[in-house]
Design a protein around this motif. Structure first.
Motif, short mmCIF file in Angstrom:
data_model
loop_
_atom_site.label_atom_id
_atom_site.label_comp_id
_atom_site.label_asym_id
_atom_site.label_seq_id
_atom_site.Cartn_x
_atom_site.Cartn_y
_atom_site.Cartn_z
N ALA A 1 -2.16 -2.02 -13.85
CA ALA A 1 -3.04 -2.83 -13.37
C ALA A 1 -3.54 -2.22 -12.06
CB ALA A 1 -2.62 -4.53 -13.34
N SER A 2 -4.75 -2.59 -11.53
CA SER A 2 -5.01 -2.20 -10.17
C SER A 2 -4.76 -3.37 -9.26
CB SER A 2 -6.57 -1.64 -10.05
OG SER A 2 -7.42 -2.91 -10.16
N VAL A 3 -4.16 -2.90 -8.04
CA VAL A 3 -4.07 -3.87 -7.27
C VAL A 3 -4.77 -3.92 -5.88
CG1 VAL A 3 -1.65 -4.53 -5.23
CG2 VAL A 3 -1.44 -3.41 -7.72
N ALA A 4 -5.21 -5.23 -5.64
CA ALA A 4 -6.17 -5.49 -4.62
C ALA A 4 -5.62 -5.57 -3.31
CB ALA A 4 -7.19 -6.40 -5.09
N GLY A 5 -4.42 -6.31 -3.26
CA GLY A 5 -3.85 -6.59 -1.97
C GLY A 5 -2.72 -7.76 -2.06
N ALA A 6 -2.12 -8.10 -1.07
CA ALA A 6 -1.16 -9.00 -0.95
C ALA A 6 -1.11 -9.89 0.15
CB ALA A 6 0.26 -8.48 -1.31
N GLN A 7 -0.89 -11.29 0.14
CA GLN A 7 -0.64 -12.05 1.05
C GLN A 7 0.70 -12.71 1.07
OE1 GLN A 7 -4.07 -14.70 1.26
NE2 GLN A 7 -5.37 -13.16 1.82
N LEU A 8 1.10 -13.00 2.21
CA LEU A 8 2.69 -13.87 2.27
C LEU A 8 2.09 -15.26 2.69
CD1 LEU A 8 5.61 -13.70 1.99
CD2 LEU A 8 5.80 -13.05 4.48
N SER A 9 2.88 -16.24 2.05
CA SER A 9 2.76 -17.54 2.32
C SER A 9 3.77 -18.11 1.98
CB SER A 9 1.49 -18.33 1.53
OG SER A 9 1.40 -19.43 1.70
N GLY A 10 4.66 -18.98 3.22
CA GLY A 10 5.92 -19.60 2.72
C GLY A 10 6.93 -18.85 1.95
N GLY A 11 6.95 -17.70 2.11
CA GLY A 11 8.06 -16.73 1.57
C GLY A 11 7.80 -15.97 0.36
N VAL A 12 6.52 -16.46 -0.13
CA VAL A 12 6.07 -16.11 -1.57
C VAL A 12 4.75 -14.98 -1.35
CG1 VAL A 12 5.13 -16.46 -3.70
CG2 VAL A 12 6.65 -18.17 -2.86
N ALA A 13 4.98 -13.79 -1.84
CA ALA A 13 4.08 -12.83 -1.82
C ALA A 13 3.21 -12.92 -2.86
CB ALA A 13 4.63 -11.35 -1.75
N ASP A 14 1.75 -13.13 -2.57
CA ASP A 14 1.12 -13.30 -3.61
C ASP A 14 0.04 -11.97 -3.79
OD1 ASP A 14 -0.44 -14.88 -5.75
OD2 ASP A 14 -2.06 -15.58 -4.37
N VAL A 15 0.24 -11.55 -4.94
CA VAL A 15 -0.40 -10.26 -5.16
C VAL A 15 -1.57 -10.31 -5.95
CG1 VAL A 15 -0.02 -7.78 -6.15
CG2 VAL A 15 1.69 -8.98 -4.91
N GLU A 16 -2.72 -9.85 -5.74
CA GLU A 16 -3.98 -9.87 -6.44
C GLU A 16 -4.28 -8.60 -7.30
OE1 GLU A 16 -7.54 -11.45 -7.91
OE2 GLU A 16 -6.24 -12.70 -6.60
N VAL A 17 -4.27 -8.59 -8.50
CA VAL A 17 -4.40 -7.83 -9.35
C VAL A 17 -5.80 -7.60 -10.09
CG1 VAL A 17 -1.84 -7.19 -9.54
CG2 VAL A 17 -3.12 -8.63 -11.25
N GLY A 18 -6.37 -6.72 -10.73
CA GLY A 18 -7.59 -6.68 -11.30
C GLY A 18 -7.43 -5.40 -12.10
N GLY A 19 -8.53 -5.31 -13.10
CA GLY A 19 -8.81 -4.41 -14.20
C GLY A 19 -7.64 -4.18 -15.27
N ALA A 20 -7.73 -2.85 -15.68
CA ALA A 20 -6.65 -2.46 -16.90
C ALA A 20 -6.04 -3.30 -17.77
CB ALA A 20 -5.53 -1.60 -16.22
N GLY A 21 -6.94 -4.09 -18.67
CA GLY A 21 -6.37 -4.65 -19.78
C GLY A 21 -5.57 -5.91 -19.57
N ASP A 22 -5.37 -6.29 -20.69
CA ASP A 22 -4.50 -7.66 -20.94
C ASP A 22 -2.94 -7.45 -20.64
OD1 ASP A 22 -6.66 -9.32 -21.15
OD2 ASP A 22 -6.70 -8.97 -23.29
N GLU A 23 -2.24 -8.37 -20.40
CA GLU A 23 -0.76 -8.28 -20.25
C GLU A 23 -0.24 -7.98 -21.66
OE1 GLU A 23 -2.72 -9.59 -17.71
OE2 GLU A 23 -2.28 -11.34 -18.87
N ARG B 1 0.79 -1.26 0.00
CA ARG B 1 0.06 0.07 0.07
C ARG B 1 0.85 1.33 -0.03
NH1 ARG B 1 -4.23 -1.73 -1.97
NH2 ARG B 1 -4.98 -3.53 -1.01
N HIS B 2 1.91 1.19 0.77
CA HIS B 2 2.80 2.32 0.81
C HIS B 2 3.56 2.51 -0.43
CE1 HIS B 2 3.55 2.02 5.40
NE2 HIS B 2 2.39 2.34 5.04
N LEU B 3 3.73 1.50 -1.40
CA LEU B 3 4.24 1.82 -2.73
C LEU B 3 3.39 2.27 -3.45
CD1 LEU B 3 6.39 1.01 -4.92
CD2 LEU B 3 5.42 -1.15 -5.22
N LEU B 4 2.05 1.88 -3.53
CA LEU B 4 0.94 2.39 -4.02
C LEU B 4 0.75 3.65 -4.08
CD1 LEU B 4 -1.27 -0.79 -4.19
CD2 LEU B 4 -0.02 -0.34 -5.93
N ALA B 5 0.80 4.18 -2.92
CA ALA B 5 0.61 5.49 -2.69
C ALA B 5 1.54 6.63 -3.40
CB ALA B 5 0.69 5.72 -1.20
N GLY B 6 2.70 5.96 -4.02
CA GLY B 6 3.60 6.61 -4.61
C GLY B 6 4.48 7.39 -3.81
#
Length: 187
Positions: free
Chosen positions: A104-126, A81-86
């Protein structure tokens, strides 16, 4: 000759008097009044503290890490969130921007086993556009700067998402700063 010897002896005694006094026991040292400003920061609140929070912003066409002083290192989602604030005012004045707006809009992140899983949405295809690469690079480089994060994955609507690396290739595997090394610049 006597004059030189006398001068030399006087200099030795004068220098000996300039040393640090010896105490019999340790004594407390007062910390300087603070907070002390950092060369690049987001404001008074981000300069105080005891922990370093690394955030990856963009300067020109490069990913550059900025370190902010914080009271404590936040959890992964708050760090994101601090990164997203710019960049803060001083960071913007120093030429830092963010590629995260408009990609891409970012909905949030969760940490599991040393891997941060980031949920993104919106803004087109890769598409592999350079600003999209920089945006994903910002997230990956920021989160993997933490000791507890060894890789970052992305999801959209709960499904694994292929995201571009620096070379434009797509990956679903956990990414690290190494995947964006060609884009990492110096402060």
């Amino acid at each position: 000759m006597r004059r030189r010897v006398s001068s030399l002896i006087c200099a030795v005694f004068l220098l000996a008097g300039c040393g640090v006094p010896v105490d019999d026991a340790p004594r407390p040292v007062q910390s300087p009044p603070g907070p002390l400003p950092s060369p690049v920061g987001g404001g008074a609140a981000s300069n105080a503290g005891r922990a370093n929070e690394s955030l990856c912003f963009v300067r020109g066409d490069r990913l550059v890490t900025v370190v902010r002083r914080v009271d404590y290192l936040p959890d992964v989602d708050t760090h994101l969130r601090h990164l997203l604030a710019g960049p803060g005012n001083m960071e913007r004045d120093a030429g830092f921007t963010s590629a995260l707006t408009g990609t891409a809009s970012v909905a949030g992140a969760q940490l599991s086993g040393g891997v941060a899983d980031v949920e993104v949405g919106g803004a087109g295809d890769e598409t592999g556009r350079s600003d999209e690469i920089l945006a994903f690079g910002q997230i990956v480089c920021t989160l993997t700067s933490r000791a507890d994060v060894h890789g970052v994955t992305f999801r959209r609507d709960g499904q694994p998402l292929e995201v571009p690396r620096a070379d434009g290739s797509l990956s679903r595997l956990p990414l690290t700063a190494t995947d964006y090394a060609p884009l990492i610049g110096r402060r």
